[in-house]
Design an enzyme around this catalytic site. Structure first.
Site, PDB file in Angstrom:
ATOM      1  N   PHE A 147      46.907  89.253  69.182  1.00 17.83           N
ATOM      2  CA  PHE A 147      48.016  90.144  68.705  1.00 17.83           C
ATOM      3  C   PHE A 147      47.562  91.682  69.231  1.00 17.83           C
ATOM      4  CE2 PHE A 147      51.568  91.241  66.246  1.00 17.83           C
ATOM      5  CZ  PHE A 147      51.394  92.765  65.714  1.00 17.83           C
TER       6      PHE A 147
ATOM      7  N   CYS B 162      43.627  83.154  73.160  1.00 18.20           N
ATOM      8  CA  CYS B 162      44.169  81.873  72.930  1.00 18.20           C
ATOM      9  C   CYS B 162      44.609  81.767  71.541  1.00 18.20           C
ATOM     10  CB  CYS B 162      42.848  80.943  72.895  1.00 18.20           C
ATOM     11  SG  CYS B 162      42.898  79.176  72.557  1.00 18.20           S
TER      12      CYS B 162
ATOM     13  N   HIS C 210      52.778  81.678  61.862  1.00 20.79           N
ATOM     14  CA  HIS C 210      51.854  82.785  62.249  1.00 20.79           C
ATOM     15  C   HIS C 210      51.854  82.547  63.969  1.00 20.79           C
ATOM     16  CE1 HIS C 210      48.209  85.605  62.095  1.00 20.79           C
ATOM     17  NE2 HIS C 210      49.474  86.211  61.781  1.00 20.79           N
TER      18      HIS C 210
HETATM   19  N1  LIG Z   1      45.146  82.516  64.910  1.00 21.37           N
HETATM   20  C1  LIG Z   1      44.910  83.332  65.954  1.00 21.37           C
HETATM   21  C2  LIG Z   1      44.694  84.712  65.991  1.00 21.37           C
HETATM   22  N2  LIG Z   1      45.098  85.513  65.032  1.00 21.37           N
HETATM   23  C3  LIG Z   1      44.604  86.710  64.770  1.00 21.37           C
HETATM   24  C4  LIG Z   1      45.742  87.701  65.212  1.00 21.37           C
HETATM   25  O1  LIG Z   1      45.622  87.705  66.632  1.00 21.37           O
HETATM   26  C5  LIG Z   1      45.539  89.171  64.754  1.00 21.37           C
HETATM   27  O2  LIG Z   1      44.237  89.609  65.492  1.00 21.37           O
HETATM   28  C6  LIG Z   1      45.688  89.295  63.561  1.00 21.37           C
HETATM   29  O3  LIG Z   1      47.178  88.632  62.861  1.00 21.37           O
HETATM   30  C7  LIG Z   1      45.439  90.880  62.904  1.00 21.37           C
HETATM   31  O4  LIG Z   1      46.306  91.661  63.556  1.00 21.37           O
HETATM   32  N3  LIG Z   1      44.482  85.215  66.949  1.00 21.37           N
HETATM   33  C8  LIG Z   1      44.087  84.623  68.374  1.00 21.37           C
HETATM   34  O5  LIG Z   1      43.994  85.417  69.324  1.00 21.37           O
HETATM   35  N4  LIG Z   1      44.198  83.176  68.263  1.00 21.37           N
HETATM   36  C9  LIG Z   1      44.430  82.566  67.177  1.00 21.37           C
HETATM   37  O6  LIG Z   1      44.386  81.583  67.170  1.00 21.37           O
HETATM   38  C1  LIG Z   2      47.791  81.126  65.246  1.00 18.45           C
HETATM   39  C2  LIG Z   2      47.122  81.463  63.855  1.00 18.45           C
HETATM   40  O1  LIG Z   2      47.122  82.454  63.347  1.00 18.45           O
HETATM   41  C3  LIG Z   2      46.495  80.402  63.055  1.00 18.45           C
HETATM   42  O2  LIG Z   2      45.015  80.418  63.158  1.00 18.45           O
HETATM   43  C4  LIG Z   2      46.924  80.585  61.626  1.00 18.45           C
HETATM   44  O3  LIG Z   2      46.918  79.468  61.050  1.00 18.45           O
HETATM   45  P1  LIG Z   2      47.982  79.106  59.950  1.00 18.45           P
HETATM   46  O4  LIG Z   2      49.179  78.951  60.411  1.00 18.45           O
HETATM   47  O5  LIG Z   2      47.368  77.416  59.328  1.00 18.45           O
HETATM   48  O6  LIG Z   2      47.792  80.030  58.702  1.00 18.45           O
END
Ligand SMILES: Nc1c(NC[C@H](O)[C@H](O)[C@H](O)CO)[nH]c(=O)[nH]c1=O
Ligand SMILES: CC(=O)[C@@H](O)COP(=O)(O)O
Length: 158
Positions: A66, A89, A97
């Site tokens: 993000f 990734c 999410h």
């Molecule tokens: N679940 C994953 C995330 N989650 C974190 C978000 O990218 C971000 O840092 C958070 O929401 C705070 O703003 N990020 C990834 O790159 N990959 C994932 O699978």
């Molecule tokens: C893509 C993500 O942020 C993932 O890790 C969140 O997992 P969940 O949808 O099971 O909370």
């Protein structure tokens, strides 16, 4: 064409631009570090193989995908930077999410490239699971980091 039908690391080397004096910023998400480090290694190897100097490749880490958009902006606003490669990734979880992150980072990265009028490459894997990610980070389907680096080089030649 689906990645399963092509290899991310197979590409035409014809008409590749001279990048010996080009400067690249690579923004790397720290989430799923095992994957993103492989993407980074693939991108750097490809840039170096095609003539980029080690001292002209700048890395910026961000916590998650993000944050890639803002990280890309911080790099792209440096006028000496010719192209930015964003590596991340995002793996599908149980909730929506995943969708929000993927949508935000795709739009955000696009907007940075348009704002600074320079290539900002979307090198973000969005797999359903870890194995799909591994397959695209140096596995049987190649390396998305390699593909992203080639894309940056090609854009500099347009
Ligand atoms: N679940 C994953 C995330 N989650 C974190 C978000 O990218 C971000 O840092 C958070 O929401 C705070 O703003 N990020 C990834 O790159 N990959 C994932 O699978
Ligand atoms: C893509 C993500 O942020 C993932 O890790 C969140 O997992 P969940 O949808 O099971 O909370």
């Amino acid at each position: 064409m689906a990645t399963s039908l092509k290899n991310l690391s197979q590409h035409s080397d014809t008409n590749i631009t001279d990048i010996s004096h080009k400067k690249f910023g690579i923004v790397v998400s720290e989430w799923n570090e095992e994957i993103t480090e492989s993407l980074y290694e693939g991108a750097v190897e490809t840039l170096r193989t095609h003539g980029a100097k080690k001292e002209n490749i700048y890395r910026k880490n961000v916590p998650g995908s993000f944050e890639l958009s803002l990280g890309a902006q911080w790099v792209a606003e440096v006028k000496e930077i010719d192209a930015v490669i964003c590596l991340g990734c995002v793996i599908q979880g149980e909730t929506k999410h995943f969708d929000f992150i993927c949508d935000a980072v795709a739009h955000g990265i696009t907007n940075v490239g348009l704002k600074y009028n320079k290539p900002v490459i979307f090198g973000v894997l969005t797999p359903d699971n870890q194995q799909q990610a591994l397959d695209r980070a140096g596995g049987k389907h190649g390396n998305k980091g390699d593909e992203a680096a080639i894309t940056a080089i090609k854009m500099l030649g347009f």
